[in-house]
Structure formats: C-alpha cells, structure tokens
Design an enzyme around this catalytic site. Structure first.
Site, PDB file in Angstrom:
ATOM      1  CD  GLU A 142      -2.000  -2.195   1.258  1.00 45.53           C
ATOM      2  OE1 GLU A 142      -0.915  -2.631   1.722  1.00 45.53           O
ATOM      3  OE2 GLU A 142      -2.866  -3.256   0.939  1.00 45.53           O
TER       4      GLU A 142
ATOM      5  CG  HIS B 286     -10.392  -6.996   7.124  1.00 46.26           C
ATOM      6  ND1 HIS B 286      -9.175  -7.164   7.920  1.00 46.26           N
ATOM      7  CD2 HIS B 286      -9.978  -7.316   5.733  1.00 46.26           C
ATOM      8  CE1 HIS B 286      -8.225  -7.797   7.110  1.00 46.26           C
ATOM      9  NE2 HIS B 286      -8.794  -7.865   6.025  1.00 46.26           N
TER      10      HIS B 286
END
Lengths: 323, 320
Positions: free
Chosen positions: A60, A129
C-alpha cells in the site's frame, strides 16, 4: 431511465473515463487478472491491457506514493486500495505527499490522483477490516474526500474525481454495491463539494452520507408513516464540505440529527453539529443529536456487530428526541 | 573530459559548498528557520551524477536537497530566497530548506519524510514508461531511507514493472546520529538492492569522476535494458545531520580522516596534477562564486515576505 447498481455505475464511470482519456489508468491489488475483488474492474484487463490495468503487489505504501508520483508527472491514476482499512498503510503517502506537494512547492505541480477504497462495517469482517475512518482522511486540506450513497452520485462523482486536478479519496461503502437507482445513459457529472437534498421535509433535518444516508432515508420513510416529515440531506463530499443545503434545511426545520457509520467521538457528526451551532445558532430549537457507531472495535458475530452499527430504529429514536 | 567541463564541475562543487556555508551562517543569525541539513562533504555525488543526466531525466531527493536544486540548474538566488522564507523563493516561501523543487527543470523536490519520496520517484518513472519516452529518474536518498518500508516496496515495484529509475543511496555513514552498522542488518546498501533484482554498485563517491562514470553507465543500462539500477555512493557529511547536532556519535579523528578526502580537494589536486588548470584559475572561480552567493543573499534579503493572502493559495489546483 435504467436502474443500475452502484457497482455497475462505478464500473461504467471508470470505463468511460478510460475511453475518454488515455492518461487514465488503474493500479491496485487484483484489479487486473482477477477483475477486482469487488468485481468493479471485471473485463478491464482484457479490454484495456496490462499497461492500463496494472496489478500491484500487496504494497500500500508504494501504491499510494507511486500513484501520486505518476499523477505529478502527467497521468491520471485511479489507484485502488482493496479496502480503506489497508489505506492506513498509505496514510503518509496520501496526506503527507499527494495532499501536500502542490502547496509545499508553491503551486509548481498538481497531483490529479484518485484513490478508490471500499470500506465500512456490517459484513462480519472483524475489527481490522470494518472501519469507517473517513473522518481521518477528511481532516487534511489538500485532499478531497467523497463518499456517495447512490448509483447516480457514484458515477457522476467518480467521473468528476478523475477529471479533478487534485487528489481525491473516493470511498465506496461495501454494503452499497448492490443498491440500485436510476442512472441516465447519457454523460453527466456530479460536482465534488456539493451537498444534495435527497428527500424534502419540514419537521426535522437528517444529515448523512454513504451508508448513513441510506439508513436516514429508510428512517424518513418510516417517520412519514407516523406523520413526521423529515428532510434528508446527503453530504456526498466530506472535503470540501458544503454546509449550504444543511443550513438551509435547518433554517426551515430548526431541528437536526446527524447520521454517520463511523465513531461519534471527533466524528463527521461532531463537525456538522459544531457548524450548525456556529452558523445556525439562532435557528436551533432543540439539541442536535448524533447517531453513530458505538465506541468498540467491530466484532465478528453477526448480531453483535449489527448491534454496534447505526440502524433505522436508532435514527427514529433520535428524531423523536429532538422533536 | 575537457578543461572547460572540469572547471565547470569545480565551479559547481564550490557553488554548493559556498551556498551551504552561507546557509549555516544565516541560520546562526536567525535568518533561516526550521531545520537545515547541509551537504558539505557530499558534493561529488550531486555534481558527478547530475552531470551525467540527459536533460529529460528527472531528479527527486530527500531533505538534504540544496545541492540537487543547484545542479538542476535553478538560480541560487531563488534558492536563497526560499531559505529566507521570501515570496521570490522557488517554493514561494511555503517549502523552506527541506522542500525545494523546480519542476521546470525536472527537479521534483526535496522531501522531509524519510523514504516518502522514493515511491514518488517510482511513479514519476512509471509516467515516463507509460508515455514511452527515454527519460529516467535519478532518485536520491540517504542510507537511513533503506530501513523504511517505503524503500522496499518501491524497489520491489520498480523491479516488477522494469521502471526506468536509478536509485542512488548517498551512504554518508549515519542516519542522523546512528551509524549504518547500528541501524542496518546488512552492512552494505547494495545487498538490499539485490533482493529486488538489482545488481547495484558501490562507488567511491568522494571522487567526482567515479560518480560520473558509474552514473553514466547505470543510466545507459536503464535506457538499454529498461530496468531499474542501483548505486551506493560511499560518502560522508562533514557537518552534523542538521544544525544543532551535538556530534556525540563520531570522533573528530574520524571526521578529519574523511576530510583528507575532501571531494573538492580531490578534484583540485587532479586539475593541478594534470595541469588542467592553475591555482589562479580556481581562485578566480572561488571569487566569482563568492560574489554569486553574496548577490543571491542580497536578492533574498531585499525580497518581500509572502503576502498573508498567499496563505490560502495553492492548497488546491483551481482554488476552491
């Protein structure tokens, strides 16, 4: 007008912009061969090829930074984070680089990157998440943050985001991919930084966006059955934040409830309440209420998770408290 | 290398050093604020490598960034004005010492977050590959950057996508006050590059010829093989990490030992030994550079501070 899903609307926006401008390309995890983990870019790899639909490693920090660098040097990347939870790893690339380069170097460069990130709770994905961390990103000048609640807005806002000369974080609530509404077949844009009245009413103003907006609309429909007329305002963009329609509505109803899926503490609602207090104090007839996620990490077990999230009943209860 | 070129390099190295010495002075007078990181001792890296670039190659670096700006070709008066926070500064007084850029010269800037610019360099290279040009990116960083996640993700992606980036680690032996061997599990930077498919080369970077030669070869390799390359420049900063560094972490003897290999001294000696130039010619250049820096300081001092209205300018393109 055909009704399509928000997923289809996003797909269509991406495809149309890629056909319109060769400098638009997609990069991210599983965007290519896989077709996107939420199937948004299915078929793109075959249609546009590996140059314009670029699978990345699970990295990322470099997805965030390299997309910004490519944007600085003339391209229009749409970088996808598989979920916004993973974008935490790219926070520095987004807020300390993409959102700063223009100002820090005296306007010499622009950084027209779009970061797409699905997010939100409600799918039993557990604590790491399921974040709705929109406010974290919306805190920083230099970045634009949008999060649509309808298929129509999703398409129009994403096309605007891709054409915008600034970095834009485009947050897609993953429980909204299947919602459907009318989307014109001809081209249109939805401007970034414009709130929108999604339902007119006279008794109370409910402010929301993304999934919170859908909960607000459902609540408004139920309230109507009881003879309570709620006006629902969709923020659509968190930065720049357009308070115009919110204030206008508040000046009519004198009462407001803010709905958001993120946490209450230092949340979007806190900002809206503060702005209503500062700019609409004379119109306030009751304390303004906030409906938000309870202050716990989201658990896995379905009922337990649902109990922590916003829902129609909690919005209705809040509305009745301010009436 | 002809005499004119060598004297030009000499001039560039002296210009960088004199600029830095003047900055140090102005900092101590309180005219420069914030952090100030000097390049003294490392001049051969910027001069040797940037003289090997094609005009369409890009530059990007971390916060020890004055030399790269000078080498990009930015007039020192705009750099000095930035140091003093003036409206005429290259970044309009918004960036300061750590954030100089000159996009008109393909210099994308100095960046204050260790490693944060490395993915930007990779992205700039991606854009060139995408457009099908023969441009490369010279992406500079300190040895300290090689321990942060950004570095590893960026090198890996550049390797996967065969991007035209030359990663240049300026190994000046310390990340702030922590010696390389106290911060890195491997002793050399080239070992890290190997993990991402880059062979890498260590360069005696006190010697401007070595730097120029290695950079030229690396850039040729990028243009031929369309793959990233990696150079570890072995160098040393003669001053502290930044102004106010107490320098407790290294001995005076160590500094003196490196100073015997002063990159400007090495070039000077070469010029004299090979009878390429006379002492008088070099003294003449020293004097011209001194005047250029004085003129830059005067320009900076006489320039206005940014108007307060500029505070809100350039937060966004097409300001809201």
């Amino acid at each position: 007008m055909p009704k399509i899903t928000m997923r289809q609307a996003i797909t269509d926006a991406l495809r149309e912009e890629m056909l319109r401008d060769d400098n638009v390309f997609i990069m991210g995890q599983e965007v290519g061969v896989w077709g996107g983990t939420y199937a948004v870019t299915r078929g793109f790899y075959d249609e546009f090829g590996a140059k314009r639909v670029r699978d990345t490693p699970i990295s990322e920090m470099v997805i965030g930074g390299a997309a910004a660098g490519a944007a600085m040097n003339g391209l229009r990347p749409v970088a996808e984070f598989m979920t916004i939870n993973f974008a935490f790893l790219a926070l520095d690339a987004i807020v300390n680089h993409a959102a700063k380069v223009r100002y820090m170097f005296g306007g010499q460069m622009k950084c027209p990157v779009v970061y797409r990130a699905p997010g939100g709770g409600g799918r039993q994905l557990g604590a790491t998440h399921s974040h709705t961390p929109d406010v974290i990103f919306a805190h920083f000048p230099g970045l634009k943050v949008v999060s649509p609640a309808t298929a129509y807005d999703a398409k129009g806002l994403l096309k605007s985001a891709i054409r915008d000369d600034n970095p834009v974080l485009f947050i897609e609530h993953h429980t909204l991919y299947q919602i459907r509404d009318e989307v014109p077949t001809e081209e249109y844009l939805v401007p970034i930084g414009k709130s929108d009245v999604k339902r007119e009413g006279t008794d109370v103003t409910i402010v929301g966006y993304a999934q919170g907006l859908q909960v607000a609309l459902d609540a408004a429909a139920k309230l109507a059955e009881e003879g309570i007329s709620a006006e629902v305002v969709d923020l659509r963009s968190l930065r720049p934040l357009d308070m115009g329609p919110v204030l206008k509505s508040f000046q009519k109803t004198f009462r407001a409830v803010v709905v958001e899926e993120g946490y209450r503490t230092f949340g979007i609602g806190a900002e809206i309440v503060a702005r209503l207090h500062e700019e609409g104090f004379d119109y306030q007839d009751a304390p303004i209420k906030r409906v938000a996620q309870y202050e716990v990490p989201l658990p896995y077990s379905r009922e337990l998770e649902q109990s922590a999230l916003i829902n129609v009943d909690r919005v209705i209860k809040a509305v009745k408290e301010v009436l | 290398m002809d005499k004119e070129t060598l004297l030009h390099w000499y001039r560039q190295m002296v210009l960088i050093r004199t600029f830095e010495q003047k900055c140090s002075e102005l900092y101590q007078q309180g005219k420069i604020g914030g952090f100030l990181h000097l390049y003294i001792g490392q001049e051969a890296v910027a001069v040797g490598s940037i003289n090997a670039r094609q005009e369409n190659d890009h530059l990007i670096t971390a916060y020890r960034d004055h030399a790269h700006a000078i080498m990009a070709g930015t007039d020192v008066k705009y750099l000095m004005a930035e140091m003093l926070g003036k409206a005429t500064g290259i970044s309009k007084g918004k960036g300061g010492s750590m954030h100089l850029a000159d996009v008109s010269k393909n210099y994308w800037g100095g960046y204050g977050i260790v490693g944060g610019h490395v993915p930007l360099g990779v992205g700039i290279a991606l854009a060139e590959q995408y457009k099908g040009t023969d441009s490369a990116v010279l992406c500079y960083m300190g040895d300290g950057s090689t321990n942060i996640g950004y570095f590893h993700e960026a090198l890996n992606l550049a390797g996967v996508w065969d991007l035209p980036v030359l990663f240049i680690v300026e190994n000046n032996q310390y990340g702030m006050g922590t010696a390389v061997e106290r911060a890195s599990a491997v002793k050399t930077m080239v070992e890290k590059a190997a993990a991402y498919g880059m062979k890498g080369k260590q360069v005696d970077a006190m010697n401007v010829f070595e730097v120029h030669n290695a950079t030229q070869k690396a850039l040729q390799a990028i243009r031929k093989g369309k793959a990233p390359q990696f150079l570890e420049m072995i160098t040393y900063r003669f001053e502290g990490h930044s102004m106010g560094d107490p320098l407790r972490y290294r001995s005076k003897e160590e500094v003196h030992k490196w100073q015997e290999n002063d990159p400007i001294g090495i070039l000077e000696k070469h010029l004299l030994d090979e009878k390429e130039a006379t002492q008088e010619e070099m003294d003449q250049i020293d004097e011209e550079v001194k005047q250029e820096i004085e003129a830059a300081v005067q320009f900076a001092e006489e320039s206005p501070f940014p108007a307060l209205e500029s505070l809100f300018e350039d937060v966004y393109a097409n300001d809201l």
